[in-house]
Design a protein around this motif. Structure first.
Motif, PDB file in Angstrom:
ATOM      1  N   GLN A 114       0.832  -1.204   0.000  1.00 25.25           N
ATOM      2  CA  GLN A 114       0.000   0.000   0.000  1.00 25.25           C
ATOM      3  C   GLN A 114       0.868   1.256   0.000  1.00 25.25           C
ATOM      4  OE1 GLN A 114      -3.328   0.546  -0.117  1.00 25.25           O
ATOM      5  NE2 GLN A 114      -3.791  -1.640  -0.385  1.00 25.25           N
ATOM      6  N   LYS A 115       1.976   1.200   0.733  1.00 25.41           N
ATOM      7  CA  LYS A 115       2.889   2.343   0.756  1.00 25.41           C
ATOM      8  C   LYS A 115       3.529   2.567  -0.618  1.00 25.41           C
ATOM      9  CE  LYS A 115       3.053   4.277   4.845  1.00 25.41           C
ATOM     10  NZ  LYS A 115       2.764   5.747   5.009  1.00 25.41           N
ATOM     11  N   ILE A 116       3.942   1.476  -1.252  1.00 26.03           N
ATOM     12  CA  ILE A 116       4.542   1.583  -2.586  1.00 26.03           C
ATOM     13  C   ILE A 116       3.511   2.157  -3.560  1.00 26.03           C
ATOM     14  CG2 ILE A 116       5.554   0.318  -4.521  1.00 26.03           C
ATOM     15  CD1 ILE A 116       7.379   0.526  -2.113  1.00 26.03           C
ATOM     16  N   ALA A 117       2.265   1.756  -3.407  1.00 25.76           N
ATOM     17  CA  ALA A 117       1.198   2.280  -4.258  1.00 25.76           C
ATOM     18  C   ALA A 117       1.053   3.793  -4.064  1.00 25.76           C
ATOM     19  CB  ALA A 117      -0.119   1.579  -3.946  1.00 25.76           C
ATOM     20  N   GLN A 118       1.168   4.251  -2.817  1.00 23.93           N
ATOM     21  CA  GLN A 118       1.117   5.688  -2.545  1.00 23.93           C
ATOM     22  C   GLN A 118       2.294   6.409  -3.192  1.00 23.93           C
ATOM     23  OE1 GLN A 118       0.093   5.014   2.018  1.00 23.93           O
ATOM     24  NE2 GLN A 118      -0.009   7.179   1.504  1.00 23.93           N
ATOM     25  N   VAL A 119       3.474   5.812  -3.061  1.00 26.95           N
ATOM     26  CA  VAL A 119       4.668   6.417  -3.673  1.00 26.95           C
ATOM     27  C   VAL A 119       4.483   6.514  -5.189  1.00 26.95           C
ATOM     28  CG1 VAL A 119       7.141   6.164  -4.087  1.00 26.95           C
ATOM     29  CG2 VAL A 119       6.201   5.595  -1.845  1.00 26.95           C
ATOM     30  N   TYR A 120       3.982   5.456  -5.779  1.00 26.08           N
ATOM     31  CA  TYR A 120       3.741   5.425  -7.222  1.00 26.08           C
ATOM     32  C   TYR A 120       2.825   6.575  -7.628  1.00 26.08           C
ATOM     33  CZ  TYR A 120       2.510   3.257 -11.782  1.00 26.08           C
ATOM     34  OH  TYR A 120       2.307   2.986 -13.113  1.00 26.08           O
ATOM     35  N   ALA A 121       1.725   6.747  -6.901  1.00 26.32           N
ATOM     36  CA  ALA A 121       0.775   7.809  -7.217  1.00 26.32           C
ATOM     37  C   ALA A 121       1.422   9.188  -7.051  1.00 26.32           C
ATOM     38  CB  ALA A 121      -0.459   7.682  -6.334  1.00 26.32           C
ATOM     39  N   GLU A 122       2.165   9.380  -5.957  1.00 27.63           N
ATOM     40  CA  GLU A 122       2.829  10.663  -5.711  1.00 27.63           C
ATOM     41  C   GLU A 122       3.885  10.943  -6.783  1.00 27.63           C
ATOM     42  OE1 GLU A 122       2.123  12.948  -3.704  1.00 27.63           O
ATOM     43  OE2 GLU A 122       0.967  12.063  -2.058  1.00 27.63           O
ATOM     44  N   TYR A 123       4.618   9.903  -7.148  1.00 30.64           N
ATOM     45  CA  TYR A 123       5.660  10.028  -8.176  1.00 30.64           C
ATOM     46  C   TYR A 123       5.060  10.491  -9.490  1.00 30.64           C
ATOM     47  CZ  TYR A 123       9.189   8.450 -11.582  1.00 30.64           C
ATOM     48  OH  TYR A 123      10.099   8.365 -12.620  1.00 30.64           O
ATOM     49  N   GLN A 124       3.974   9.852  -9.907  1.00 34.73           N
ATOM     50  CA  GLN A 124       3.328  10.242 -11.168  1.00 34.73           C
ATOM     51  C   GLN A 124       2.796  11.663 -11.084  1.00 34.73           C
ATOM     52  OE1 GLN A 124       4.812   7.811 -13.063  1.00 34.73           O
ATOM     53  NE2 GLN A 124       2.998   8.127 -14.343  1.00 34.73           N
ATOM     54  N   ALA A 125       2.247  12.038  -9.924  1.00 32.68           N
ATOM     55  CA  ALA A 125       1.728  13.393  -9.750  1.00 32.68           C
ATOM     56  C   ALA A 125       2.848  14.429  -9.863  1.00 32.68           C
ATOM     57  CB  ALA A 125       1.028  13.517  -8.398  1.00 32.68           C
ATOM     58  N   LEU A 126       4.013  14.107  -9.279  1.00 24.87           N
ATOM     59  CA  LEU A 126       5.154  15.017  -9.375  1.00 24.87           C
ATOM     60  C   LEU A 126       5.607  15.190 -10.822  1.00 24.87           C
ATOM     61  CD1 LEU A 126       7.281  13.848  -6.299  1.00 24.87           C
ATOM     62  CD2 LEU A 126       6.253  16.117  -6.618  1.00 24.87           C
ATOM     63  N   LEU A 127       5.661  14.074 -11.556  1.00 23.94           N
ATOM     64  CA  LEU A 127       6.061  14.145 -12.962  1.00 23.94           C
ATOM     65  C   LEU A 127       5.076  14.989 -13.754  1.00 23.94           C
ATOM     66  CD1 LEU A 127       7.213  10.486 -13.793  1.00 23.94           C
ATOM     67  CD2 LEU A 127       8.661  12.489 -13.445  1.00 23.94           C
ATOM     68  N   ARG A 128       3.797  14.709 -13.596  1.00 26.34           N
ATOM     69  CA  ARG A 128       2.782  15.405 -14.402  1.00 26.34           C
ATOM     70  C   ARG A 128       2.705  16.880 -14.053  1.00 26.34           C
ATOM     71  NH1 ARG A 128       3.976  11.715 -16.536  1.00 26.34           N
ATOM     72  NH2 ARG A 128       2.766   9.954 -17.312  1.00 26.34           N
TER      73      ARG A 128
END
Length: 256
Positions: free
Chosen positions: A169-183
């Motif tokens: 679940q934490k990795i999933a949060q990181v993934y979402a945050e990472y994509q948000a930072l890129l976009r």
């Protein structure tokens, strides 16, 4: 590219077999041979034949490689074969092609692509936002997990539903945050270029047909280095005529 690399291979092959490779059209072909046997040269010779035999315009064939070095080497060799200092040769890495497709679809030429070093910075920032310590979990490991998800075409919102354990679940949060930072910076990492290009070709029929026309005769060098995501993109590049030729060697694969 030295003559010593390809001439022994060409001289040793049966003429009929050479013609199958260089003059073949209309169906998929895979060339499997050990390193140094001249597989790349056959693809280049085929590209020259397509133009000189008036089978294709330069806008209708494409050669895909998996590194900038290989792309540059192929361009230089093709210039010698064509006898011209051409800068319009349709040779590119798989990531450059993905970038071109995304830029075309979005109507933008200023697409920002982050290299692995920049991507690692954004992963670390995403980990901080998600409350996952880089000291406990190396950013390279987390980036690898995100990359694997993209290879499987799993987006952040789907990744959350597939995550069972607290760490997942934490990795999933990181993934979402990472994509948000890129976009938020209108940026894409290398995996995004492949994933987004594939999605766009699937969703936009007109775009897909346009790209397939420019890949009417598609050639892929070092085929063994294609990942799952890259394979999905290459499949979308192949049009109804199914004219694709790939060359590779399993003993050179970068994947175990």
């Amino acid at each position: 590219m030295s003559d010593s690399v390809y001439e022994p291979f060409l001289e040793a092959q049966d003429q009929a077999m050479r013609e199958v490779v260089i003059y073949h059209t209309g169906a998929p072909v895979e060339i499997q041979a050990p390193h140094g046997c001249g597989k790349t040269e056959l693809l280049l010779q085929r590209a020259v034949h397509l133009e000189r035999a008036d089978l294709a315009w330069r806008l209708e064939w494409k050669l895909i490689t998996f590194s900038r070095k290989a792309t540059q080497g192929a361009r230089e060799r093709l210039q010698l074969l064509f006898g011209e200092d051409a800068d319009d040769l349709p040779v590119s890495t798989i990531h450059s092609l993905g970038r071109s497709i995304v830029q075309t679809a979005l109507g933008r030429r200023d697409l920002r692509v982050v290299d692995p070093r920049e991507a690692d910075f954004f992963v670390r920032e995403a980990m901080k936002k998600a409350g996952l310590s880089p000291q406990a979990w190396p950013s390279e490991l987390v980036a690898g997990l995100i990359g694997e998800a993209k290879e499987r075409r799993v987006m952040p919102e789907e990744f959350v539903t597939l995550s069972a354990s607290p760490l997942q679940q934490k990795i999933a949060q990181v993934y979402a945050e990472y994509q948000a930072l890129l976009r938020s910076r209108r940026a894409y990492d290398f995996a995004d270029l492949i994933l987004e290009a594939t999605k766009l070709l699937e969703q936009d029929t007109a775009l897909c047909e346009q790209v397939q026309m420019s890949c009417r005769f598609l050639m892929v060098d070092e085929w063994q280095d294609s990942s799952l995501g890259q394979y999905a993109l290459i499949r979308r590049l192949v049009g109804p005529q199914r004219d694709i030729m790939v060359a590779g060697s399993e003993d050179q694969s970068i994947y175990e």
